[in-house]
Scaffold this active site. Structure first.
Site, mmCIF file in Angstrom:
data_model
loop_
_atom_site.group_PDB
_atom_site.id
_atom_site.type_symbol
_atom_site.label_atom_id
_atom_site.label_comp_id
_atom_site.label_asym_id
_atom_site.label_seq_id
_atom_site.Cartn_x
_atom_site.Cartn_y
_atom_site.Cartn_z
ATOM 1 N N ASP A 151 0.856 -1.193 0.000
ATOM 2 C CA ASP A 151 0.000 0.000 0.000
ATOM 3 C C ASP A 151 0.892 1.243 0.000
ATOM 4 O OD1 ASP A 151 -3.001 0.783 0.429
ATOM 5 O OD2 ASP A 151 -1.866 2.128 1.725
ATOM 6 N N ILE A 152 0.541 2.235 -0.817
ATOM 7 C CA ILE A 152 1.297 3.490 -0.852
ATOM 8 C C ILE A 152 0.925 4.323 0.373
ATOM 9 C CG2 ILE A 152 1.766 5.605 -2.152
ATOM 10 C CD1 ILE A 152 1.041 4.083 -4.691
ATOM 11 N N GLU A 202 -4.833 2.407 -4.127
ATOM 12 C CA GLU A 202 -3.376 2.505 -4.069
ATOM 13 C C GLU A 202 -2.728 1.229 -3.539
ATOM 14 O OE1 GLU A 202 -4.886 4.468 -0.194
ATOM 15 O OE2 GLU A 202 -5.561 4.146 -2.249
#
Length: 294
Positions: free
Chosen positions: A172-173, A215
């Site tokens: 995950d960003i 994301e």
């Protein structure tokens, strides 16, 4: 009075002038990996259940070395059965000896059906595009969630059959909403594409990187144990942290968090594996982000 419209004159290219795939191909039209195309570029291709097969058909009804397709330099393509238990069929006729394939022939091996497309046929380009549209995420150009979930189920089945390892990394960003709020959604899209490119450039051919949603990305690692997957996740984290993300000349600091899970229990399915990797991802984010939890 209604407004008159004139027909716009445009130059239409002839079908014969358009770029087409030069090599012959087999396209899966029934069975696992529906729509996948295998190019036959002048060589011998083994079909069967074996993991060493050029075209693997992982089914109980398929022999380890089931059949072979030979494409010679003249464009002639033939198929022969390799003494399989359940036979090889072309257009519902059992193959005996060497059989020459013709455009449109249907080849049945186990429960899978392949369509043969002769060389220099524009239909090959059509199948390429359809397969791309149904399996690739339009923004990041990595695999999409549907392909990701199908891959996990297929790899779990394969791992149980051959007693092999399988690991999953969910990525995950960090603070992605802040990136969108600060630089805008176009910048956010550019970051998503760059993260996918940075991670995707360092994985093996057999690994599958997909955009899971928003994301978040998923990385399927066949035949990799828990320790190896953790090392891979940490490598991806460092690559992203060191990469210079820029948009309109502005530098954007980007990091990722990752959670790792491996196939352990016989009852595990794809959803359970994703759930455990996601739980570890949540731990990484709760512990301060820009880290890997396994």
């Amino acid at each position: 009075m209604p407004r008159k419209h004139t027909t716009q004159i445009t130059e239409i290219s002839k079908i014969s002038e358009r770029a087409v795939s030069r090599s012959a191909a087999l396209v899966v039209i029934h069975g696992e990996e529906l729509g996948k195309k295998y190019d036959l570029a002048g060589d011998t291709y083994a079909l069967g259940r074996s993991t060493k097969a050029d075209i693997q058909v992982d089914q109980d009804s398929v022999s380890r070395n089931h059949a072979e397709v030979v494409a010679d330099s003249s464009g002639r393509v033939t198929i022969r059965d390799l003494g399989s238990t359940n036979g090889t069929y072309v257009n519902d006729e059992v193959v005996a000896g060497v059989h020459k394939l013709r455009n449109g022939d249907l080849i049945k091996i186990g429960r899978s059906v392949f369509k043969f497309i002769a060389s220099n046929n524009i239909e090959a380009a059509y199948h390429d595009e359809i397969y791309r549209l149904t399996t690739i995420d339009g923004l990041t150009q990595v695999f999409n969630r549907r392909y990701f979930e199908d891959t996990i189920d297929r790899e779990i089945s394969r791992c149980r059959r051959y007693h092999r390892m399988l690991s999953l990394v969910m990525v995950d960003i960090d603070h992605f909403k802040k990136i969108n709020d600060t630089w805008g959604h176009i910048a956010g899209d550019a970051v998503l594409k760059d993260v996918a490119r940075v991670i995707g450039s360092k994985i093996r051919r057999e690994d599958v990187l997909a955009r899971y949603g928003g994301e978040e990305f998923g990385l399927v690692l066949p035949e990799v144990d828990h320790k190896g997957a953790t090392v891979m996740a940490e490598k991806a984290r460092r690559l992203v942290e060191k990469h210079a993300f820029t948009f309109d000349g502005e530098k954007i600091a980007v990091t990722i968090s990752a959670g790792v899970a491996s196939l352990e229990k016989k009852k595990d399915d794809g959803a359970e594996l994703v759930k455990r990797a996601d739980a570890k991802l949540y731990e990484a984010k709760s512990a301060g982000r820009n880290r890997v939890e396994s």
